[in-house]
Design a protein around this motif. Sequence first.
Motif, PDB file in Angstrom:
ATOM      1  N   MET A 147       0.627  -0.728   0.019  1.00 61.75           N
ATOM      2  CA  MET A 147      -0.293   0.317   0.477  1.00 61.75           C
ATOM      3  C   MET A 147       0.609   1.193  -0.076  1.00 61.75           C
ATOM      4  N   VAL A 148       0.343   2.202  -1.391  1.00 62.59           N
ATOM      5  CA  VAL A 148       1.777   3.081  -0.857  1.00 62.59           C
ATOM      6  C   VAL A 148       0.351   4.738  -0.097  1.00 62.59           C
ATOM      7  N   ILE A 149       1.263   5.059   1.132  1.00 61.79           N
ATOM      8  CA  ILE A 149       0.647   6.214   1.162  1.00 61.79           C
ATOM      9  C   ILE A 149       1.003   7.772   0.730  1.00 61.79           C
ATOM     10  N   GLN A 150      -0.556   8.252   0.293  1.00 61.85           N
ATOM     11  CA  GLN A 150      -0.682   9.369  -0.465  1.00 61.85           C
ATOM     12  C   GLN A 150      -1.265  10.844   0.375  1.00 61.85           C
ATOM     13  N   LYS A 151      -1.490  10.399   1.558  1.00 65.83           N
ATOM     14  CA  LYS A 151      -2.192  11.129   2.814  1.00 65.83           C
ATOM     15  C   LYS A 151      -2.480  10.507   3.985  1.00 65.83           C
ATOM     16  N   ILE A 152      -1.746  12.175   4.860  1.00 63.23           N
ATOM     17  CA  ILE A 152      -1.475  11.305   6.402  1.00 63.23           C
ATOM     18  C   ILE A 152      -1.624  12.664   6.856  1.00 63.23           C
ATOM     19  N   CYS A 153      -3.156  12.132   7.739  1.00 65.23           N
ATOM     20  CA  CYS A 153      -3.135  13.501   9.098  1.00 65.23           C
ATOM     21  C   CYS A 153      -2.583  12.969  10.423  1.00 65.23           C
ATOM     22  N   CYS A 154      -3.014  13.640  11.125  1.00 65.60           N
ATOM     23  CA  CYS A 154      -2.016  14.065  12.407  1.00 65.60           C
ATOM     24  C   CYS A 154      -2.518  14.595  13.689  1.00 65.60           C
ATOM     25  N   LEU A 155      -3.021  13.404  14.633  1.00 64.50           N
ATOM     26  CA  LEU A 155      -4.493  14.634  15.463  1.00 64.50           C
ATOM     27  C   LEU A 155      -3.585  14.833  16.531  1.00 64.50           C
TER      28      LEU A 155
END
Length: 479
Positions: A1-9
């Motif tokens: 799986m390729v990560i395209q979008k990261i969210c950080c809380l």
Amino acid sequence: MVIQKICCLGAGYVGGPTCSVIALKCPNIKVTVCDKSEERINQWNSEKLPIYEPGLDEVVKQCRGKNLFFSTDIETSILEADLIFISVNTPTKTIGNGKGRAADLKYIEGAARMIADIATSNKIVVEKSTVPVKAAEIIMKILRANTKPGVEYQILSNPEFLAEGTAIVDLVEAERVLIGGEDTPEGQKAVQALCWVYEHWIPAKNILTTNTWSSELSKLAANAFLAQRISSINSLSAVCEATGADVSEVARAVGRDSRIGPKFLEASIGFGGSCFQKDILNLIYLSECLNLPEVAAYWQQVVSLNDYQKTRFTRKVIESLFNTVADKKIAILGFSFKKNTGDTRESPAIYVSNTLLDEGAKLHIYDPKVEHDQIYYELTHPLVTNEPELVRKRIEIHDSAYSAVSGAHAIVLCTEWDEFKTLDFKKIYDVMMKPAYIFDGRKILDHEALLNIGFHVQTIGKRLSRTSSIRAQGSQTMP
Ligand code: NAD
Ligand code: UDX
């Protein structure tokens, strides 16, 4: 799986710098750092960032608005993310079971519930916050109990090892990145996806993969080991002061053994910061819950020794000033818990200041980076005093060391800011009350030069000649 979008809380000391560096090093990944606090997000989007960290401004300027975003729109960010970092605070519990020791996981739980409520597609959820061992199980339980049909989660542990004041260098040149995951094909796929993100700039040999529980425990262990070294050298600083040995010489001799190494052997007024004490207390609580009282007692000693060091130093200040500081003007140089940060969490300067205020002193405080309001807050909030207005009247905060020391009976140096080393102490001596005292809680000043100017000088882990002769005289009159 390729990560395209990261969210950080969590857009704090960890979430902000960590995600800024990920955005810098991974220009093809969109990174959105979210926080519940609108004020904090507004600051991240402004010219004056909410935290001071050398090199951070440049990184943020380079990436913000391109592939790095700071937002309160948590919903959109979670919906579109492939991978979500949980970087929320995990303070020590102040009420209920485990009060004063256990980690309060309410923000972790809140973040997990938010993800479960919002997510409509598969997510890799990464614990970036420092948590007790088995916290990933809690996150997984919440996510699986509330999951929407067809949505699957993988939970990874990826603790953060950056230190404040050097966060950007620590992130860019990380000695190691630790990733823990489940030993299942899906778990390992998720581990590999996160490894791929870090491999944009970290050599693969520096990325360690373990099972989830080892990763969680390693973070607590690393901080406990570091703090333990400081308490060890601080315990010896007391022996040095009593015998005439010099703790810097002892640290140099001990640290030259490559099995021990020279780092983290700087005797001081005591360690501070948001992590060490909290994480050791967390380890102590864990050990107690696992019915391992001897292990808990061992680590408790690291915290107790740190308290002893802060008390010992402050007592020395008061005793040297003829055992009374009532109405005396005392200059506090440095209020942050270490140099190159404006963070005051668990700063030893707070303990020193509170004790001197309790004894009736008037404090004139200067720190190059701590906001004035923050100093007032630390010294007047309800947990430290029920007379905030009275305390406020006894504090004056200055914009330079020179104005803080004018007319002072004593200088107490609490933080090792470089600028304190190059102050003109002759000029300072001339404007202070006599006898003029300096208490160097960080061992950074040139003590011989200060003695020659005429100061009475005390420091950590070393007897200074004028001090010892004064103490010998003083001991006949002291109660
Ligand atoms: P911090 O208090 O600076 O930031 C945490 C942020 O999380 C706050 O701004 C808070 O508003 C936000 N938050 C809480 N719940 C939220 C939610 N549900 N959604 C969005 N935002 C939310 O804390 P920090 O210093 O960045 O530490 C974070 C974690 O990292 C802690 O577990 C800490 O132990 C660990 N850690 C800290 C350091 C450090 O140097 N400060 C280093 C390594 C690890
Ligand atoms: C620490 C860990 O170093 C870091 O890896 C982890 O991710 C978070 O906790 P931090 O608390 O930011 O980082 O700073 P650190 O440099 O470890 O200093 C902590 C405290 O110990 C400071 O008050 C510092 O002045 C004190 N210290 C450090 C000493 O008194 N002597 C030393 O030799 C080193």
